[in-house]
Design an enzyme around this catalytic site. Sequence first.
Site, short mmCIF file in Angstrom:
data_model
loop_
_atom_site.label_atom_id
_atom_site.label_comp_id
_atom_site.label_asym_id
_atom_site.label_seq_id
_atom_site.Cartn_x
_atom_site.Cartn_y
_atom_site.Cartn_z
N ASP A 130 -9.79 -33.27 -7.89
CA ASP A 130 -10.36 -32.16 -8.67
C ASP A 130 -10.00 -32.23 -10.16
O ASP A 130 -10.43 -31.38 -10.94
CB ASP A 130 -9.84 -30.81 -8.14
CG ASP A 130 -10.36 -30.50 -6.74
OD1 ASP A 130 -11.45 -30.97 -6.40
OD2 ASP A 130 -9.67 -29.75 -6.02
N LYS A 138 -11.07 -23.81 -10.43
CA LYS A 138 -12.42 -24.19 -10.00
C LYS A 138 -12.76 -23.50 -8.69
O LYS A 138 -11.88 -23.18 -7.89
CB LYS A 138 -12.58 -25.71 -9.83
CG LYS A 138 -11.76 -26.37 -8.70
CD LYS A 138 -12.41 -26.32 -7.33
CE LYS A 138 -11.41 -26.67 -6.23
NZ LYS A 138 -11.75 -26.34 -4.90
#
Length: 301
Positions: free
Chosen positions: A141, A11
């Site tokens: 995350d 990400k």
Amino acid sequence: MNAVTVRAPAKINLHLGVGGPRDDGFHPLMTVYQAIGLYDDITVRTADSWSLALEPADYVDPADVPLGDDNLVTRAGQLLADLHGREAHAEVLIRKDIPVAGGLAGGSADAAAALVALDRLWDLQTSDEDMFRLAAQLGSDVPFALLGGNAFGTGRGEVVESVRGGDVARWWVVVTAREGLSTPSVYRRFDELHPDASARPAAPHKLVAFLADPVEAIADLLHNDLQEPALDLRPELRDVLTAGEEAGALHGLLSGSGPTCLFLCSSADHAREVAAALDGVGDVVLTANGPVAGAHVVEYA
Ligand code: ATP
């Protein structure tokens, strides 16, 4: 079926707004995540006990990845097994292309991939609600690594909501640094630099509204509140960011808590040109596009 391979993406944060620490010590975030085409693959096989092995890319130092109980894949396996009251038995292989401790959430990607892969291998049919709950327990995350695409993240980053309409391919050059930066140390420096930070970071409304616009429109809206503290701890990253912009990138910014630097480019060819110009500037120079899918099965055997 006695083996499953699941792929999960790295990400980046197109916007990372950070607030002053909450009572539980976590920092409130307002972030726009993008999953990019740089992946780890997790293969799980039927076995009589738990084992974990690593097949790193040539630029990944295996010494940086703990293979004991603190590996996020092992923790994911244990949480999922506990939820269903079963033994956590599987032979697991992590094929790691995502640089470690680089602000790309590679460990989180592995945790998300492990949840999906083990759910299929053990035929558990875990609900989405439980998957996202376990993901949030594993790390801030991890829910985004399940979701993928572009998403708005709040809470400590674990509350995620897909951002629709931004499915336009963006091209990035990703420049890693050999020595990672510890995320807690970057947040500590943030607190020192901003002792009066608001509890509610600014929302990136403009970026979300412009997400599908031509690439030039989003270049100036990219923002990371952790860039200043990370550059303070690692001043040489400034040279990397300058080199990328001098090489013609539309915008350079730090990825998450760093030290990976990201450069937005206008096309795949442009990204390759910028990457070639940056050869030797960082440790590894890669190109990737986003947004891409979250953790997904790529092979059953
Ligand atoms: P974060 O900001 O979440 O710390 P990061 O992208 O900077 O993430 P990761 O690659 O996720 O960094 O790794 C952070 C640390 O997590 C590593 O230094 C390592 O000790 C630990 N770790 C645990 N499991 C894994 C895994 N499967 N892959 C990589 N690192 C792992």
